[in-house]
Design an enzyme around this catalytic site. Structure first.
Site, PDB file in Angstrom:
ATOM      1  N   LEU A   1       0.866  -1.170   0.000  1.00  0.00           N
ATOM      2  CA  LEU A   1       0.000   0.000   0.000  1.00  0.00           C
ATOM      3  C   LEU A   1       0.907   1.225   0.000  1.00  0.00           C
ATOM      4  CD1 LEU A   1      -3.302   0.688   1.707  1.00  0.00           C
ATOM      5  CD2 LEU A   1      -1.427   2.258   2.236  1.00  0.00           C
TER       6      LEU A   1
ATOM      7  N   GLY B   1       0.528   8.539  -1.206  1.00  0.00           N
ATOM      8  CA  GLY B   1       1.228   9.580  -1.934  1.00  0.00           C
ATOM      9  C   GLY B   1       1.746   9.076  -3.259  1.00  0.00           C
TER      10      GLY B   1
ATOM     11  N   SER C   1       0.105   9.331  -6.358  1.00  0.00           N
ATOM     12  CA  SER C   1      -0.554   9.879  -7.545  1.00  0.00           C
ATOM     13  C   SER C   1       0.436  10.560  -8.478  1.00  0.00           C
ATOM     14  CB  SER C   1      -1.636  10.887  -7.133  1.00  0.00           C
ATOM     15  OG  SER C   1      -1.060  11.984  -6.432  1.00  0.00           O
TER      16      SER C   1
ATOM     17  N   LEU D   1       7.670  10.160  -6.760  1.00  0.00           N
ATOM     18  CA  LEU D   1       8.365   8.989  -6.246  1.00  0.00           C
ATOM     19  C   LEU D   1       7.422   7.849  -5.885  1.00  0.00           C
ATOM     20  CD1 LEU D   1      11.091   7.806  -5.501  1.00  0.00           C
ATOM     21  CD2 LEU D   1      10.960   8.986  -3.300  1.00  0.00           C
TER      22      LEU D   1
ATOM     23  N   ARG E   1      -5.135  11.776  -2.607  1.00  0.00           N
ATOM     24  CA  ARG E   1      -6.393  12.525  -2.512  1.00  0.00           C
ATOM     25  C   ARG E   1      -7.142  12.629  -3.831  1.00  0.00           C
ATOM     26  NH1 ARG E   1      -4.091  17.882   0.312  1.00  0.00           N
ATOM     27  NH2 ARG E   1      -2.535  17.486  -1.327  1.00  0.00           N
TER      28      ARG E   1
ATOM     29  N   LYS F   1      -5.889  11.599 -10.810  1.00  0.00           N
ATOM     30  CA  LYS F   1      -4.446  11.352 -10.915  1.00  0.00           C
ATOM     31  C   LYS F   1      -4.115   9.888 -10.616  1.00  0.00           C
ATOM     32  CE  LYS F   1      -2.676  15.987  -9.840  1.00  0.00           C
ATOM     33  NZ  LYS F   1      -1.782  16.762  -8.931  1.00  0.00           N
TER      34      LYS F   1
ATOM     35  N   SER G   1      11.343  10.683   4.935  1.00  0.00           N
ATOM     36  CA  SER G   1      11.788  11.941   5.510  1.00  0.00           C
ATOM     37  C   SER G   1      12.547  12.713   4.434  1.00  0.00           C
ATOM     38  CB  SER G   1      12.648  11.664   6.743  1.00  0.00           C
ATOM     39  OG  SER G   1      13.013  12.860   7.390  1.00  0.00           O
TER      40      SER G   1
ATOM     41  N   TYR H   1       8.513  22.934   6.146  1.00  0.00           N
ATOM     42  CA  TYR H   1       8.707  21.547   5.711  1.00  0.00           C
ATOM     43  C   TYR H   1       9.642  20.754   6.632  1.00  0.00           C
ATOM     44  CZ  TYR H   1      10.215  17.850   2.395  1.00  0.00           C
ATOM     45  OH  TYR H   1      10.514  16.652   1.779  1.00  0.00           O
TER      46      TYR H   1
ATOM     47  N   LYS I   1       9.413  16.848   8.676  1.00  0.00           N
ATOM     48  CA  LYS I   1      10.212  15.708   8.236  1.00  0.00           C
ATOM     49  C   LYS I   1      11.152  15.251   9.346  1.00  0.00           C
ATOM     50  CE  LYS I   1       8.546  14.969   4.170  1.00  0.00           C
ATOM     51  NZ  LYS I   1       7.868  13.684   3.859  1.00  0.00           N
TER      52      LYS I   1
ATOM     53  N   SER J   1       9.972  15.746  -9.954  1.00  0.00           N
ATOM     54  CA  SER J   1       8.544  15.490  -9.775  1.00  0.00           C
ATOM     55  C   SER J   1       7.791  16.788 -10.012  1.00  0.00           C
ATOM     56  CB  SER J   1       8.254  14.978  -8.353  1.00  0.00           C
ATOM     57  OG  SER J   1       8.493  16.007  -7.402  1.00  0.00           O
TER      58      SER J   1
END
Length: 331
Positions: free
Chosen positions: A15, A18, A20, A23, A43, A47, A161, A175, A179, A210
Site C-alpha cells: 500500500l 502519496g 498519484s 516517487l 487525494r 491522478k 523523511s 517543511y 520531516k 517530480s
C-alpha cells in the site's frame, strides 16, 4: 545492517500513500513490475486512475497481481480508518509493505509562510504518515487479536523523511520540522513494533524530479538557493530503484544520494546506521567542521538580508496601508 532483513516483493501486497505522482508512483510501478500487488492511495482520484493506467500500459497486465487505487485524504484520521477498513474487510487484503511517500514543501522565508502553508505542512508531511501507521497498527492488532506478538507475519513500513530533517536551513521552516518529526517517529515506531515483526525503514530523500519539485522552485527564496548550491534532481524512477535496492539489502536508514549520506552524519542519534564505521569517522570530522559550516551559513544569510528589503518591512507597510484604508472607509 545490510543482511538483517530482505525485501522480496513478488507475491506480496504493498500500500503506497502519496502515489498519484512522483516517487510514490514510480515505486508503485517498480513493485507491480516485480509481481507485487499495489494499492495506490492519494487525494485526487483522477491522478490515481491515470497512474494505474500508466503502470499497466508500461509493464503490462500481471497475472494474479492486483493494482487499484483508493482516493482518500488520510491526513484525516477517520479517512485513514475507512481506508484500512476497505483494504482489510472489503478487499480481504493484509498488506506486507506500507509506504508513506506523501510530502510537499513550500520553501519560503519564515515571515512569508501563511496559515494555510503551516496547516498543509503538518497535514501532508506528518499527519498523513502518522495516521496511516497508527490506524494500520490498530486494525492489524484487532484482526489478529488471537495471535501472540511473535506470530505476526513480517511487515515493512517505509517512512519518507528528507535531507532537510538532518541538515535544516533557511527557507524550509514549513517543511523541515515535519520531516524531522517523522525521523523521530520512525525510531519510536521501530521500538514499539519490532516485537510484532514490523520492520521500519526511513528514507532520507534528496532532490528528485517530480511535479512537486517544479512547484517548489516558484517560491524558493534566493538565499535558500545560495545555501543549497547547484542541486541535481535525479529522475524519480532512479530514486525509487535506489530505495528498493537498499530495502532488499536490509538497510533501514536509506539515503538516496551521497550528499544526503554525508550531511546525515550530522545526525546519527538512535537511527540505524548506513556504512556504520565510515559514518562514525565522518561524524567525528563534522563535529569539528560543523561550527564552521554554521558560521558560513549565518554569514550568507546576514549578507542576504543586508542586500534585500526585509519581507517583514514590506508586510508591515501593507498592513498599515490596509488599516489606513479601513479607517478611511469607516469615516
Amino acid at each position: 545492517m545490510f543482511f538483517s532483513s530482505q525485501f522480496e516483493p513478488k507475491g506480496k501486497t504493498a500500500l503506497i500513500v502519496g502515489s498519484s505522482q512522483g516517487l510514490g508512483a514510480e515505486i508503485a510501478l517498480k513493485l507491480y513490475e516485480q509481481e507485487c500487488s499495489v494499492i495506490l492511495v492519494a487525494r485526487t482520484a483522477s491522478k490515481l486512475k491515470a497512474q494505474v493506467e500508466r503502470i499497466v500500459s508500461t509493464v503490462g497486465k500481471k497475472d494474479n497481481t492486483e493494482i487499484y487505487y483508493i482516493s482518500s485524504d488520510v491526513s484525516n484520521y477517520k479517512a485513514a480508518q475507512d481506508m484500512w477498513d476497505e483494504v482489510f474487510h472489503k478487499r480481504g487484503q493484509d498488506p506486507d509493505f506500507i509506504f508513506c511517500c506523501a510530502g510537499s514543501a513550500v520553501p519560503k522565508l519564515f515571515i512569508d509562510i501563511t496559515e494555510k502553508d503551516i496547516n498543509d505542512g503538518i497535514d501532508i508531511n506528518f499527519k498523513t504518515a502518522y495516521n496511516v501507521c497508527h490506524t494500520a497498527y490498530k486494525t492489524i492488532s484487532k484482526v489478529h487479536s488471537n495471535k501472540e506478538s511473535h506470530e505476526y507475519k513480517k511487515r515493512t513500513i517505509v517512512l519518507f523523511s528528507s535531507v532537510i530533517s538532518v541538515f535544516p536551513f533557511i527557507g524550509y521552516g514549513q517543511y523541515g520540522p515535519m520531516k524531522a518529526a517523522l525521523l523521530n517517529f520512525s525510531i519510536i515506531l521501530r521500538q514499539e513494533l519490532k516485537p510484532f515483526n514490523f520492520r521500519v525503514a526511513t528514507v532520507i530523500a534528496g532532490n528528485f524530479q517530480s511535479e512537486g519539485y517544479d512547484v517548489e522552485q516558484q517560491t524558493k527564496p534566493e538565499i535558500t538557493k545560495v545555501i543549497e548550491g547547484p542541486s541535481h534532481a535525479m529522475p524519480a524512477s532512479e530514486c525509487a530503484q535506489i530505495i528498493l535496492k537498499n530495502l532488499n539489502r536490509g538497510v533501514d536508514t536509506i539515503y538516496t544520494d551521497l550528499i544526503g549520506w554525508f550531511v546525515g552524519c550530522f545526525y546519527l542519534g538512535l537511527a540505524p546506521r548506513n556504512w556504520y564505521i565510515v559514518q562514525i569517522f565522518v561524524s567525528l570530522l563534522l563535529l569539528i567542521i560543523g561550527p564552521i559550516v554554521g558560521w558560513s551559513m549565518d554569514r550568507d544569510i546576514k549578507k542576504y538580508y543586508q542586500q534585500h528589503k526585509l519581507s517583514a518591512t514590506v508586510t508591515e507597510q501593507a498592513e498599515n496601508s490596509d488599516l489606513t484604508t479601513t479607517s478611511t472607509k469607516k469615516s
